[in-house]
Write a protein that holds these residues in place. Structure first.
Motif, PDB file in Angstrom:
ATOM      1  N   GLU A  20      54.000  35.748  39.167  1.00 24.23           N
ATOM      2  CA  GLU A  20      52.906  36.183  40.049  1.00 24.23           C
ATOM      3  C   GLU A  20      52.825  35.317  41.287  1.00 24.23           C
ATOM      4  N   THR A  21      53.927  35.240  41.984  1.00 24.47           N
ATOM      5  CA  THR A  21      53.906  34.341  43.133  1.00 24.47           C
ATOM      6  C   THR A  21      53.297  35.011  44.352  1.00 24.47           C
ATOM      7  N   HIS A  22      52.720  34.248  45.255  1.00 29.97           N
ATOM      8  CA  HIS A  22      52.226  34.794  46.520  1.00 29.97           C
ATOM      9  C   HIS A  22      52.788  33.969  47.646  1.00 29.97           C
ATOM     10  N   GLN A  23      53.875  33.295  47.360  1.00 32.25           N
ATOM     11  CA  GLN A  23      54.470  32.468  48.402  1.00 32.25           C
ATOM     12  C   GLN A  23      55.567  33.231  49.127  1.00 32.25           C
ATOM     13  N   SER A  52      52.311  42.441  51.071  1.00 33.10           N
ATOM     14  CA  SER A  52      51.129  42.618  51.918  1.00 33.10           C
ATOM     15  C   SER A  52      50.027  41.673  51.432  1.00 33.10           C
ATOM     16  N   LEU A  53      49.049  41.492  52.290  1.00 32.20           N
ATOM     17  CA  LEU A  53      47.970  40.550  51.981  1.00 32.20           C
ATOM     18  C   LEU A  53      46.967  41.220  51.044  1.00 32.20           C
ATOM     19  N   ALA A  57      46.049  38.497  43.259  1.00 31.53           N
ATOM     20  CA  ALA A  57      47.421  38.987  43.061  1.00 31.53           C
ATOM     21  C   ALA A  57      47.466  40.476  42.725  1.00 31.53           C
ATOM     22  N   ARG A  58      46.486  41.000  42.018  1.00 27.01           N
ATOM     23  CA  ARG A  58      46.507  42.407  41.636  1.00 27.01           C
ATOM     24  C   ARG A  58      45.412  43.188  42.351  1.00 27.01           C
TER      25      ARG A  58
END
Ligand code: HDD
Length: 696
Positions: A20-23, A52-53, A57-58
């Motif tokens: 679940e990365t957002h990097q 997309s922003l 995460a979900r």
């Protein structure tokens, strides 16, 4: 972790940071300079082009994500209206070199000295199909050349056929509506074989001369590099003293003319819809630059007045036997566009773009075109400023006081935006100023006959002869070529469901040639009707051998490609030897095998490389392999088509089982693999045709 990107990286996730990365993951790390940073249209560096922003995460995507919004917004508007005709096209940059100066005929900049070079951009096209249609339908091909001359842009917007369907531009929308897909059905795509086209044709006998051409092999060219081009209209050349000479422009392909067989063209459409585009692109990439000689037919008013046709009538040509074509230069296409959309799609050709030394005549088709092209660019490209798009901009200085408008990209400085002016900022003379001595001055005398008179919606008398040149064209063809015309018309009419239209076409064909009409009627299983009444009696014109492709064919392997079919047990040396012989003779050898990974490695897999894509085939097979391939329909079809499409077949003795299975019969085009084959591969074997096709 599963990989979905080159180099084994999954760009959507960064390794080592959990699922679940957002990097952000950098784009491969191989860009070093600042220019390599991905930015928005506003120049803001983009930190993540994969995700997309989101709110969590979900969570839902946030509207504030300007990078996302901008990217999708721009994508949504990427397409512009395709050309109403000639939508499907391919183009290239090149150079026109004058090989014979003609200052005694014209002051046009490209023709003033031998050796003078002028940059060009040339676009070829089909007419009826949409931008995504195939390259090989039966159709006229557009041949549009933009010369970036020292004195402005000159667009010679022609076709690969020297005459046109109609005489007056007022009929152009009707013609095009009739040939395009039918209004209620949305089909057929890129095909003239349907009711509405033939309905229009049969009601407009002036179309019949061009119909003869469109039903001939001219309309199924082997390559864009192997077709002629024509300016069609009678233009004027004007010299420095203002003397005018009538002129027709011709492009002659250096590789010679060549066509496909109809059955071949149909199959190419499935095997490689981009056949012509690919051929043009690849030949330029390979440094084998397509070239055409530019020729002119020049004549004066006295000649014009003496002909049984009107030289201002675009449905008529001037036989080369009457006025020989004088070669004055060569065009070489030597650079592919860097970007298809920016250049090929945005190229805006206008027959109205002429330069000093070239002028129009009163041809009513040409006159209508002068309006239509400028107008259509506004609708296609969205702005009167389309001339600023690099592909359309002149390469010589350009100054005027046209200002503003949608998408203005120039930034003129100062207050002087009118002429005359006396503001110091615009230079001592308040320029730019008009130039009476060197500027374009329209030719002032009238064309053939009188232009003065009452305002009338009529046509000149000789325009009413619709059949003499159609007949001349038909009779100038070889027996095989005549048969091709008859079967093409029969094919097209077989797709016409309206019997009265078929009958009307037949009634017109009788006026061209009894035999042609009888053959078409027979092929359709119909009785011949009475001949249609004619508006003006036909005159008998001499045959013109220049109008035949076969009579002018050039036996050469230049620009041609030969498939070498082999399999697992083939001798490597034999494969390589035949490839070398083909290449030594100027052709391109393409290795085809049932499996691409065998030795030597193949360029194409058999099922995806049918023989229709090549000019000749070599079969380097052992008897075992040939026997095995008898059970492979792609292999049998490969050989059967090569034979049926009149191509040379060079074969090892071992290939016999496959040749027998494909029905190959011995003739001059069926050889061993030695020198005979390379010689045979340079041509097609029309003598074979009666064995594979009914030419009656
Ligand atoms: Fe046309 C495009 C050739 C008659 C109206 N035409 C177009 C193109 C070619 C020709 C090669 C494609 C240019 C490109 O690659 O962008 N057209 C011809 C020839 C004609 C002819 C050789 C007769 C001798 N055309 C003609 C008439 C009209 C048009 C009589 C209208 C009255 N033609 C157009 C157009 C197009 C066009 C609608 C569509 C896209 C474009 O102009 O730029 O304006």
């Amino acid at each position: 972790m599963k990989s979905n990107a080159p180099g084994g990286k999954d760009f959507a996730f960064e390794e080592g940071k959990g699922g679940e990365t957002h990097q952000h993951v950098p784009s491969g790390g191989n860009h070093k300079s600042d220019e390599a940073h991905l930015t928005t249209n506003q120049g803001i560096r983009v930190s993540d082009n994969q995700n997309s922003l989101k709110s969590g995460a979900r969570g839902p995507v946030l509207l504030e994500d300007f990078a996302l919004r901008e990217k999708i917004f721009h994508f949504d508007h990427e397409r512009i209206p395709e050309r109403i005709v000639h939508a499907r096209g391919s183009a290239a940059h090149g150079t026109f070199t004058c090989t014979k100066a003609i200052p005694h005929l014209t002051r046009a900049a490209p023709f003033q000295e031998k050796g003078k070079q002028t940059p060009v951009f040339t676009r070829f096209s089909t007419v009826a199909g949409g931008a995504g249609s195939v390259d090989t339908p039966r159709d006229v091909r557009g041949f549009a050349v933009k010369f970036y001359t020292d004195e402005g842009n000159w667009d010679l917007v022609g076709n690969n056929i020297p005459v046109f369907f109609i005489q007056d531009a007022i009929k152009f929308p009707d013609l095009i509506h009739s040939v395009k897909m039918e209004a209620n059905k949305g089909y057929p795509q890129a095909a003239s074989a349907h009711d509405t086209f033939w309905d229009f044709i049969s009601l407009m006998p002036e179309t019949l001369h061009m119909i003869m051409w469109a039903m001939s092999d001219r309309a199924i060219p082997r390559s864009l590099r192997m077709m002629e081009g024509f300016g069609i209209h009678t233009f004027r050349l004007v010299d420095a003293k203002g003397k005018s000479t009538f002129c027709k422009f011709h492009w002659k392909p250096v590789l010679g003319m060549q066509s496909t067989c109809w059955d071949e063209a149909v199959k190419i459409a499935g095997a490689d819809p981009d056949y012509h585009r690919r051929d043009l692109y690849e030949s330029i990439e390979a440094g084998s630059f397509p070239a055409w000689d530019l020729g002119i037919q020049t004549f004066d008013e006295e000649f014009a007045e003496a002909q049984p046709y009107d030289v201002l009538d675009s449905t008529k040509l001037i036989p080369e036997e009457d006025i020989p074509v004088e070669i004055i230069g060569r065009m070489e296409l030597n650079r592919n566009p860097d970007n298809f959309f920016a250049e090929t799609e945005q190229a805006a050709f206008c027959p109205g773009n002429v330069v000093p030394g070239i002028d129009f005549t009163a041809d009513p088709l040409l006159q209508g075109r002068l309006f239509s092209y400028l107008d259509t660019q506004k609708s296609r490209l969205g702005t009167t400023n389309f001339y600023q798009i690099p592909i359309n901009a002149p390469k010589c200085p350009m100054h005027n006081f046209n200002r503003d408008g949608l998408m203005q990209t120039q930034v003129p400085t100062g207050r002087a935006n009118y002429e005359p002016n006396s503001l110091a900022e615009a230079g001592e003379d308040g320029g730019p100023r008009e130039c009476p001595a060197t500027g374009f001055a329209s030719y002032s005398a009238q064309d053939v006959g009188s232009e003065a008179g009452d305002r009338l919606r009529v046509r000149p008398e000789l325009f009413a002869d619709h059949y003499s040149q159609a007949r001349m064209f038909f009779l100038s063809q070889t027996e095989n070529e005549r048969a091709h015309i008859a079967s093409a018309i029969a094919f097209e009419l077989s797709k016409v469901m309206l019997e009265h239209v078929r009958l009307r076409v037949l009634s017109r064909l009788i006026n061209i040639d009894d035999d042609l009409a009888a053959r078409v009627a027979d092929a359709l299983g119909m009785d011949l009707p009475e001949a249609a009444p004619v508006a003006r009696e036909r005159v008998e014109m001499k045959e013109s051998p220049a109008l035949s492709i076969h009579k002018n064919a050039k036996d050469t392997l230049d620009g041609r490609s030969v498939a070498v079919l082999y399999a697992e047990n083939s001798a490597k040396k034999e494969v390589e030897d035949v490839c070398k012989a083909i290449e030594d003779a100027g052709g391109t050898a393409v290795k085809v095998a049932p499996k691409v990974g065998i030795t030597p490695a193949a360029d194409g897999q058999l099922a995806g490389s049918p023989s229709v894509l090549f000019d000749a085939v070599a079969l380097v097979l052992t008897e075992d392999d040939a026997t095995m391939l008898c059970k492979e329909s792609a292999a049998v079809q490969f050989v059967m088509d090569a034979f049926g499409h009149l191509k040379a077949i060079g074969a090892t003795d071992g290939a016999k089982p496959l040749m027998d299975r494909a029905g190959v019969e011995a003739d001059d085009g069926v050889t061993g693999l030695g020198g005979d084959f390379v010689k045979a591969a340079a041509k097609r074997f029309y003598d074979r045709e009666p064995k594979v096709r009914n030419l009656a």
